[in-house]
Design an enzyme around this catalytic site. Structure first.
Site, PDB file in Angstrom:
ATOM      1  N   GLU A 435      46.702  44.558  48.389  1.00  0.00           N
ATOM      2  CA  GLU A 435      45.569  44.165  47.541  1.00  0.00           C
ATOM      3  C   GLU A 435      45.863  44.447  46.059  1.00  0.00           C
ATOM      4  OE1 GLU A 435      43.070  42.422  48.129  1.00  0.00           O
ATOM      5  OE2 GLU A 435      41.546  42.902  46.646  1.00  0.00           O
ATOM      6  N   THR A 546      38.172  27.282  41.952  1.00  0.00           N
ATOM      7  CA  THR A 546      38.819  28.567  42.258  1.00  0.00           C
ATOM      8  C   THR A 546      38.814  28.879  43.756  1.00  0.00           C
ATOM      9  OG1 THR A 546      39.067  30.836  41.494  1.00  0.00           O
ATOM     10  CG2 THR A 546      36.812  30.078  41.950  1.00  0.00           C
TER      11      THR A 546
HETATM   12  C1  DMJ Z   1      38.251  33.344  46.754  1.00  0.00           C
HETATM   13  O1  DMJ Z   1      36.921  33.310  47.105  1.00  0.00           O
HETATM   14  C2  DMJ Z   1      38.476  32.723  45.390  1.00  0.00           C
HETATM   15  O2  DMJ Z   1      39.815  32.428  45.231  1.00  0.00           O
HETATM   16  C3  DMJ Z   1      38.041  33.626  44.276  1.00  0.00           C
HETATM   17  O3  DMJ Z   1      38.355  33.090  43.017  1.00  0.00           O
HETATM   18  C4  DMJ Z   1      38.706  34.965  44.418  1.00  0.00           C
HETATM   19  N1  DMJ Z   1      38.552  35.556  45.718  1.00  0.00           N
HETATM   20  C5  DMJ Z   1      38.762  34.747  46.884  1.00  0.00           C
HETATM   21  C6  DMJ Z   1      40.162  34.733  47.444  1.00  0.00           C
HETATM   22  O4  DMJ Z   1      40.912  35.851  47.312  1.00  0.00           O
END
Ligand code: DMJ
Length: 560
Positions: A435, A546
Site C-alpha cells: 500500500e 479516475t
Molecule cells: C479507485 O476508486 C480510484 O482509482 C481512485 O481514484 C483511487 N482509489 C481506487 C483504486 O485504488
C-alpha cells in the site's frame, strides 16, 4: 484518492441547501426529465428545511414555468458516434498469438470475477469471495450494485455480451436511486456517475444516461457552500418532511476526520470530467470549482490537500500526489484532453502544478530510483503510496501532448516513476506491491510498517504500465503487466473470486475477503488494454476517469 470508509462524525457541521444552487438543481432535474423517467419522489410538494425554516417548492412532477419556454435539449448520440476516430472496440486485426492468449486470459479473469459476484453478491456493492456473500459498506449512501455499475464498461469492452446484458438488466430493473443515506460525493461520482456515463457513451442505451442524470441531480446540494466547493459527504435521501427519520436529505457535511470541516483536494477536484458530461448531456452548465483554486495562493506553487469550503483557504499544508491529492492533478490534464485541447486554463494549472511537484517533491534514492515524496508544511516524508503510482501514467499522458522541447523530459520522468513502482512489486515475495513504500534508513521501494504491507487489488501500477505501453511500445510494460496477472492468479484468486491480501511480503499471504469493485472497473480493464491494439478505446477519442471509466473527448460539442 482513498479515504477512510467510516461514516462522518455526527458532530460535524452540517450544511443545509441554501437557495442559490436551486437553479442548478432545477436544471439537472429538467435534464433528467428530458432524458428519461423522472426521479421517484414523494407525492405532493417538495419541502426543504433550512435553519428551522420550512419552504415549499413546486412538486417535482410539475415543471417550473421558466422551463416551458426553453427548447428541449437533445444530445445527438449518432452524431457523437460518427465523431469518434476509431471503432470503440478496435478494428485492426493481426497480432501475435501470445498477446491474444494473454488478453483472453485477462478476459477469463473478468468473467470469473463477475460470475462469482453475480452468484453470491448481485445487488450488494462488493463480493466477499471467501465467505461467499455480499458487502454493502457505507460509502455509497444506500446505493447498491457498485460492482455492477463499475463493471459495465469493462464487460462491454471485453465483449462479454451475456454478462453485460445481465449487468444492464440489473441497472434497468433493480438499481434504485430512491435511497436515504450518507454517501461520499467523490466515490458516488467516480464509480456510479462515471460508470453510467461510460456505459451510455459506449452503447447509446438511454437507461444509463437517465440514471446518470438523475443521480447527478441528487449530488448537487453538496455544492451549496459559500465558495461552491462541495463538502465530502452528502445525504442522498429524498426530502420527506413528514418523516422524522429522514429530515436531512440533500444536506452535506465534511468528513469527521478532515481538519476544521475542510474539503479534500482529490475529492472536490475529481468531479469536473463527469459533471461536464452531465452538463453536455443535459444542455446545462455546471459549477466551475477551478475559479476558487485559481484565486487562492498556493504555497510554493503546491496545492495542499485540505481547503475550507467556507473561506476558500487552505486548512493544512499537507501536499501529496498520492491519497487526498492524486486525482485532482489527473483531472486537470484530462480536462484539457477531454476538451480536445481547448481548456487551456486546465492545461496551465496542470503544467504549473507539475513543475512545482518536480521542484519540491520529486527525489532520487541512493539506489537511483525516482520517487515522489509527500510534503508536510515544507518537511518531506520520503514515502510513496500505491495510489501515487498512477502518476507515471498521468505524466506519460501529459508528455504526449506537451511542447516538443519538454516532451522527452516528461517521458523520462514518467518512465522512471513507473519503474520505481514496478520495483515496489518486484521486491516483494508475492510480486504484488504494498500500500505504501519508503525511501529512508536504507530502505528502497519497500514497506517498512506492518500496516502498509497489504494489497487490495489496486490498479494504479498497471494503469501506468498501460499508458507507458501506449506511449512507448516498449515490450517491458507488457512483460510487467503479465507478471501482475500471474501474481494475481497465484495469490489473489480464490475459489469464489479475487481477494486482496494482507501482506505482500508473506510467501503464503492471508486474504482480506474483499473483491473491490475497482478491480473490475480498473485493474482488469487496464491489464486487458495493455494487451490490446491502441485503437481499442483509443486515447484520441477517450479519457479515462479516475475509476477507468472512458469518457469521450469533445470533438464536436455533442450538440444536436
Ligand atoms: C479507485 O476508486 C480510484 O482509482 C481512485 O481514484 C483511487 N482509489 C481506487 C483504486 O485504488
Amino acid at each position: 484518492t482513498d479515504l477512510p470508509r467510516s461514516p462522518p462524525a455526527a458532530a460535524e457541521p452540517r450544511h443545509a441547501s441554501p437557495a442559490a444552487p436551486r437553479r442548478l438543481r432545477e436544471k439537472l432535474r429538467t435534464a433528467a426529465r428530458v432524458a428519461g423517467p423522472p426521479a421517484r419522489t414523494a407525492p405532493g410538494s417538495r419541502q426543504q428545511v433550512r435553519g428551522g425554516e420550512r419552504r415549499t417548492e413546486p412538486a417535482t412532477g410539475a415543471p417550473p414555468p421558466a422551463r416551458e419556454t426553453r427548447a428541449p435539449f437533445r444530445f445527438d448520440y449518432e452524431r457523437f458516434r460518427r465523431s469518434l476516430r476509431h471503432p470503440v472496440r478496435g478494428g485492426r486485426p493481426g497480432e501475435d498469438p501470445e498477446t491474444r492468449a494473454r488478453r483472453m486470459k485477462i478476459k477469463e479473469m473478468m468473467k470469473f470475477a463477475w460470475d462469482n459476484y453475480k452468484q453470491y453478491a448481485l445487488g450488494k456493492n462488493e463480493l466477499r469471495p471467501l465467505t461467499k456473500n455480499g458487502h454493502i459498506g457505507n460509502m455509497f449512501g444506500g446505493l447498491r450494485g457498485a460492482t455492477v455499475v463499475d463493471a459495465l464498461d469493462t464487460l462491454y469492452i471485453m465483449e462479454l455480451e451475456e454478462e453485460f446484458q445481465e449487468a444492464k438488466k440489473w441497472v434497468e430493473k433493480s438499481f434504485d436511486l430512491n435511497v436515504n443515506g450518507e454517501a461520499s460525493l467523490f466515490e458516488v461520482n467516480i464509480r456510479y456517475i462515471g460508470g453510467l456515463l461510460a456505459a451510455y457513451y459506449l452503447t447509446g442505451e438511454e437507461v444509463f444516461k437517465s440514471k446518470a442524470l438523475e443521480l447527478g441531480e441528487k449530488l448537487l446540494p453538496a455544492f451549496n457552500t459559500p465558495t461552491g466547493i462541495p463538502r465530502g459527504v452528502i445525504n442522498l435521501g429524498r426530502q420527506d418532511t413528514r418523516s422524522l427519520f429522514s429530515p436531512c436529505s440533500g444536506m452535506s457535511w465534511s468528513w469527521g476526520w478532515a481538519s476544521a470541516g475542510s474539503s479534500i483536494l482529490a475529492e472536490f477536484g475529481t468531479l469536473h470530467l463527469e459533471f461536464l458530461h452531465l452538463s453536455e448531456l443535459s444542455g446545462n452548465p455546471v459549477m466551475n470549482i477551478r475559479k476558487v483554486l485559481n484565486r487562492v495562493e498556493k504555497p510554493q506553487g503546491l496545492y495542499p490537500n485540505f481547503l475550507s469550503p467556507v473561506t476558500g483557504n487552505w486548512v493544512q499544508h499537507h501536499v501529496s500526489i498520492g491519497g487526498l491529492g492524486d486525482s485532482f492533478y489527473e483531472y486537470l490534464v484530462k480536462s484539457w484532453l477531454m476538451s480536445d485541447k481547448k481548456d487551456s486554463e486546465a492545461k496551465k494549472m496542470y503544467d504549473d502544478a507539475l513543475e512545482a511537484i518536480e521542484k519540491h517533491l520529486v527525489k532520487k534514492s541512493a539506489g537511483g530510483l525516482t520517487y515522489i515524496a509527500e510534503w508536510r508544511g515544507g518537511v518531506l516524508d520520503h514515502k510513496m503510496g500505491h495510489l501515487a503510482c498512477f502518476s507515471g501514467g498521468m505524466i506519460a499522458l501529459g508528455a504526449e501532448h506537451t511542447r516538443e522541447e519538454r516532451k522527452q523530459h516528461y517521458v523520462d520522468l514518467a518512465a522512471e516513476i513507473t519503474n520505481t513502482c514496478h520495483e515496489s512489486y518486484a521486491r516483494s515475495d508475492t510480486k504484488l506491491g504494498p500500500e505504501a513504500f519508503r525511501f529512508d534508513a536504507g530502505t528502497e521501494a519497500m514497506a517498512t510498517r506492518l500496516s502498509e504491507r497489504y494489497y487490495i487489488l489496486r490498479p494504479e501500477v498497471v494503469e501506468s504500465y498501460m499508458y507507458m505501453w501506449r506511449l512507448t511500445h516498449d515490450p517491458k510494460y507488457r512483460q510487467w503487466g503479465w507478471e501482475v496477472v500471474k501474481a494475481l492468479e497465484k495469490h489473489c484468486r480464490v475459489e469464489a473470486g479475487f481477494s486482496g491480501i494482507r501482506d505482500v511480503y508473506a510467501t503464503t499471504p492471508t486474504h482480506d475477503n474483499m473483491q473491490q469493485s475497482f478491480f473490475l472497473a480498473e485493474t482488469l480493464k487496464y491489464l486487458y488494454l495493455l494487451f490490446c491494439e491502441d485503437d481499442v478505446l483509443s486515447l484520441d477519442d477517450w479519457v479515462f476517469n479516475t475509476e477507468a471509466h472512458p469518457l469521450p473527448v469533445n470533438h464536436t460539442n455533442f450538440k444536436a
